[in-house]
Design a protein around this motif. Structure first.
Motif: not given
Lengths: 587, 346
Positions: A517-523, A526
């Motif tokens: 998911r989007r947030a997981e991609k950002h994580a 990082d």
């Protein structure tokens, strides 16, 4: 509580038994113990290692005949007979294993039938082994002046041997090499990519299972005082397999439970069937065969998982704080040094040129994205780097060393860790254990050290390192839960943690953001940035343009097996050939 | 060893080989199509031969009991299984159809049969065994890992041959030769039955090749073996394909039994060892094609004949032991292993 009480209660019963049970029951227990040894080997081989053998009875036979011949014809002692039996059996198993373990599919199990028959025919026809009459008058095992023959003395000998074997096997499965054994099921590609020599491990498991059968054969010869070749035919070999599968081939307790049930059921049938019909010997075999098929159809996992469900669930073990000292790390190359250099590599599959003279370089502390439309040859190039495929032409160098023709296992030892496009985890092993597998090459302990529990300090270090990596990727909430319970996107992240546990120089990731998911991609982005900051080099095959372009230092674009552009994201975006490749339109 | 003796042994080996060729072809064909190593194949061959011999002796073949037992179990599976079928249809397919030949044999036992009817009856009685075994043993776990299917196949052998001992007894039997006489070629005598066996092997190979390459049913079978899910997606019913494959196996076993029986006395348990030796031959041939399997089986016949000359008690051990060097050779020749498919827990 109940779970923890089971083992001491069982031990207590076993110790008390000779004082209370009838001699007949003790004899039955002796048969159970001897059969359980063979079934224990099959649990390791079949339930844990994913290989199987119909010919374990032949190993029992080799050992029994060796020690019988040694003690009756040569006048040797049973103890030297034991050494001879173990040596001959492991020799035979090694030869058979070398011949068959590399071959996939049906050939191993089928050849076990063939050698089982061959050995049976040899035993039945060698005059020195008494031909079909067998050898009788075998002396009992003696300890000082005590004769450990049938009855309570034999019981003690058999069950102590079995207990010791169970302890060693349980230790082994809970060690570094044991994890490697457990990783065998479900394809060799993953294990090899972690530096595990799957052939060696298979051979080891095979020889261990043969040695357990040999112990049983040695005991049979000296407790029964008589060996007959019919006990070593393929039929009994089948029965041992039935025991392991009935009890639960994935569990050490399954061997004991299965051996007990089959032995007791045979005893009951032998009492019962003659009342129903004459000529019942054959009916017994048919009944067993039908029962076996029913178990395979209805309860393939055996009885242990069924029984385990009746018990209250295991209390979750509290996450242990990381206290162990750190595993040694390999030196990283200086920032900017050349890590990976691919030059003019070509790979054909029949008439299809999947990679056509591709070249690229990757420097230390850099994230390089490998992108391109579907079918551009990205994954093939990826597999060439990891050693899963071998190029037809060209050169691949890693840290200045030619790795073009090295197999995946050797490449892993040099410091390349990978993830898989189709996630390859061991779903029934815990998340922590999956990551510990990644650190396989950072441990040194062998099979024997694991079995004897000499590996605890190293195990603590590996465990601590794996926990650290789980925490780093944010999956440390339930380290002991099975890996298969994670959603697919997080399984990819678990693969990243496993790759990190190998302490690599270069980490190559095949579509790590797919299914996130989007947030997981950002994580994930990082995390990859922080890895870069630590000096790690990363090669990334990815479809998600936004993810790649915001992350990588440089990108290499492939189309039709060739590199069509290379450079920082801004130049790549402006490149007309890349735009044409992705969006179509006039070249 | 003189040349004459070697020639004699070679001739004997050819006679052995002719037996293994037929069985090897059956096993390889079933394997190529279903990926099941049908271990009880040899047992069905023995059933066929013992059935024919019993019919010719005017006795009721014990095979009727096996078919009856299997038909009843299959019927129960069919009506009690998760997908409840309609009972009359299940009774028709799984009870009436297989029991038709049973009834015929029952009625005709002891009657003087006109020429050829004993062969027809034998084939008719053997034919249902394959599909019934498939329905009872394999279909409930058709999606299981190949390892499980193989274990089931081996266990099935013990059940089938155990029943054979109960219904046929321990005595062997030998039906009459189909063709007498023979050919004398330059001092070497080729019995007619052996020539018939070799010719049948060639014909069977050709027919099967035509079936699998040229007919839709044959192609569907191959597709199912390669990928069950894919086959299902294009409208092939894997269950049906399996039934057809085991029907073909039954037919091959029946023919093999009828041809082999007259040249070597078969016992209730002979099938297993013959089947395994044929399989060793098929492995020599690489387990990839029918003609190579046939050559391998012929080689096994020669090996057996020559090793029997040196030590007749050890000939079986030699044939099975030769598997080891063959496998080592194949290990060495094998290219980089492909990744096995992910398998679920056993």
């Amino acid at each position: 509580m109940i779970r923890r009480a089971l083992l001491p209660a069982g031990l207590l019963v076993l110790v008390a038994l000779p004082f209370v049970a009838t001699p007949y029951f003790i004899t039955l227990m002796n048969y159970i113990g001897m059969a359980a040894l063979v079934a224990l080997g099959l649990v390791l081989l079949t339930g844990v290692g994913g290989l199987t053998s119909f010919g374990q009875a032949a190993f029992v036979g080799i050992a029994a005949c060796a020690t019988a011949w040694w003690t009756t014809r040569m006048g040797g002692s049973p103890w030297t007979g034991l050494l001879l039996a173990l040596a001959l059996t492991s020799l035979a198993a090694t030869i058979l294993g070398l011949a068959t373990l590399r071959l996939g599919g049906h050939l191993l199990p089928l050849s076990t039938i063939a050698w089982g028959l061959a050995i049976f025919f040899v035993f039945g026809n060698l005059a020195v082994l008494g031909q079909h009459d067998g050898i009788s008058g075998i002396p009992p095992v003696t300890l000082g002046s005590i004769e450990l023959k049938s009855g309570p003395a034999g019981y003690a000998l058999i069950w102590l041997t079995l207990g010791l074997s169970v302890w060693l096997c349980a230790n082994l499965l809970d060690s570094r090499q044991g994890r490697a054994i457990r990783s065998l099921r479900g394809g060799a590609a993953m294990a090899e990519s972690l530096g595990i020599d799957t052939f060696r491990i298979r051979l080891a498991v095979f020889v261990i299972s043969a040695l357990l059968a040999a112990l049983s054969g040695w005991l049979t010869a000296h407790v029964q005082r008589y060996v007959s070749p019919t006990a070593f035919d393929v039929g009994p070999g089948m029965e041992y397999l039935f025991m392991a599968i009935l009890g639960g081939a994935g569990h050490i307790g399954g061997a004991l439970l299965g051996a007990a049930l089959v032995t007791l059921a045979k005893d009951a049938l032998q009492d019962l069937l003659p009342h129903l019909m004459k000529d019942s010997g054959q009916l017994e075999a048919v009944v067993f065969a039908l029962l076996f098929i029913a178990v395979l159809q209805r309860a393939r996992g055996g009885l242990i998982p069924v029984l385990a469900r009746l018990l209250p669930p295991r209390a979750p073990t509290p996450t242990q704080p990381i206290t162990a000292d750190i595993l040694s790390r390999r030196p990283q190359p200086a920032a900017g040094a050349e890590v990976l250099a691919i030059s003019a590599v070509e790979k054909r599959f029949g008439g299809l040129v999947a990679v056509n003279g591709a070249s690229l370089t990757l420097h230390a502390g850099e994230i390089l994205g490998l992108i391109g439309p579907n079918g551009a040859g990205k994954s093939t190039l990826f597999n060439l780097v990891c050693g899963a495929l071998r190029p037809d032409r060209g050169l691949i160098r890693f840290l200045g060393r030619d790795i073009t023709v090295l197999p995946a296992r050797r490449i892993a030892t040099l410091g390349i860790a990978r993830s898989f496009q189709h996630v390859k985890l061991r779903p029934t092993m815990s998340r922590l254990e999956n990551v510990m597998l990644g650190a396989h090459l950072r441990g040194r302990m062998g099979l024997l050290a694991g079995a004897l529990r000499l590996d605890r300090a190293e195990e603590r270090r590996i465990r601590a390192e794996a926990l650290r990596q789980l925490r780093r990727v944010g999956l440390d909430a339930a380290p002991d839960a099975p890996a298969g319970t994670l959603p697919l996107g997080q399984q990819r992240i678990l693969e990243v943690a496993r790759a990190l546990a190998a302490d690599p120089v270069l980490i190559v990731l095949d579509e790590p953001a797919a299914g996130l998911r989007r947030a997981e991609k950002h994580a994930l982005a990082d995390l990859l940035r922080s890895l870069r900051a630590e000096g790690l080099s990363i090669l990334l095959v990815e479809h998600d343009m936004e993810f790649v372009m915001s992350l990588v230092d440089r990108a290499v674009v492939m189309e039709f097996g060739a590199v069509i552009a290379e450079g920082p994201p801004s130049t790549i975006r402006a490149n007309p050939r890349v735009q044409a490749a992705y969006l179509g339109g006039a070249p | 060893m003189t040349g004459d003796l070697a020639l004699l042994l070679a001739q004997d080996g050819l006679a052995n080989g002719a037996i293994y060729v037929l069985v090897a072809l059956g096993i390889v064909q079933v394997f190529l199509v279903t990926r099941v190593i049908f271990v009880p194949f040899g047992d069905i061959v023995a059933y066929a031969s013992l059935t024919l011999a019993a019919l010719q002796a005017g006795k009721r073949p014990g095979t009727v009991w096996l078919v009856l037992l299997l038909a009843v179990i299959a019927f129960i599976f069919e009506i009690a299984g998760p997908a409840r079928r309609n009972i009359p249809r299940a009774a028709l397919t799984w009870l009436a159809l297989p029991l038709l030949p049973v009834a015929a044999v029952w009625l005709l036992t002891g009657v003087k049969l006109p020429l050829g009817l004993d062969y027809t009856l034998t084939i008719a009685l053997i034919l249902p065994i394959g599909p019934l075994l498939y329905r009872v043993a394999f279909r409930p776990i058709a999606d299981a890992p190949v390892l499980v299917l193989l274990i089931v196949a081996v266990v099935l052998h013990f059940a089938v041959s155990g029943i054979a001992l109960m219904v046929f007894g321990p005595e062997g039997a030998r039906p009459a030769l189909i063709v007498g006489g023979g050919l004398d070629v330059g001092g070497l005598y080729f019995p007619g039955q052996m020539l018939l066996m070799l010719a049948s092997s060639a014909a069977v190979t050709l027919l099967l090749a035509l079936f699998f390459d040229r007919t839709l049913a044959g192609k569907a079978l191959r597709a199912t073996a390669i990928n069950r899910v894919g086959a299902r997606l294009v409208g092939i019913r894997p269950g049906h394909a399996g039934l057809i494959a085991f029907l073909v196996a039954s037919a091959l076993a029946a023919i093999s039994g009828i041809l082999i029986g007259p040249v070597t006395t078969l016992f209730y348990d002979s099938g297993f060892v013959i089947g395994l030796k044929a399989f060793v031959g098929a492995i020599i041939g690489g387990l990839v094609s029918a003609p190579l399997a046939a050559l391998g089986a012929l080689a096994i016949g020669q090996l057996e004949s020559f090793s029997a000359f040196y030590d007749s008690t050890m000939k079986d051990a030699v044939v099975f032991a030769v598997l080891i060097p063959i496998l080592i050779l194949r290990s060495l020749l094998q290219r980089a292993p492909e990744d096995e498919p992910e398998e679920e827990e056993l």
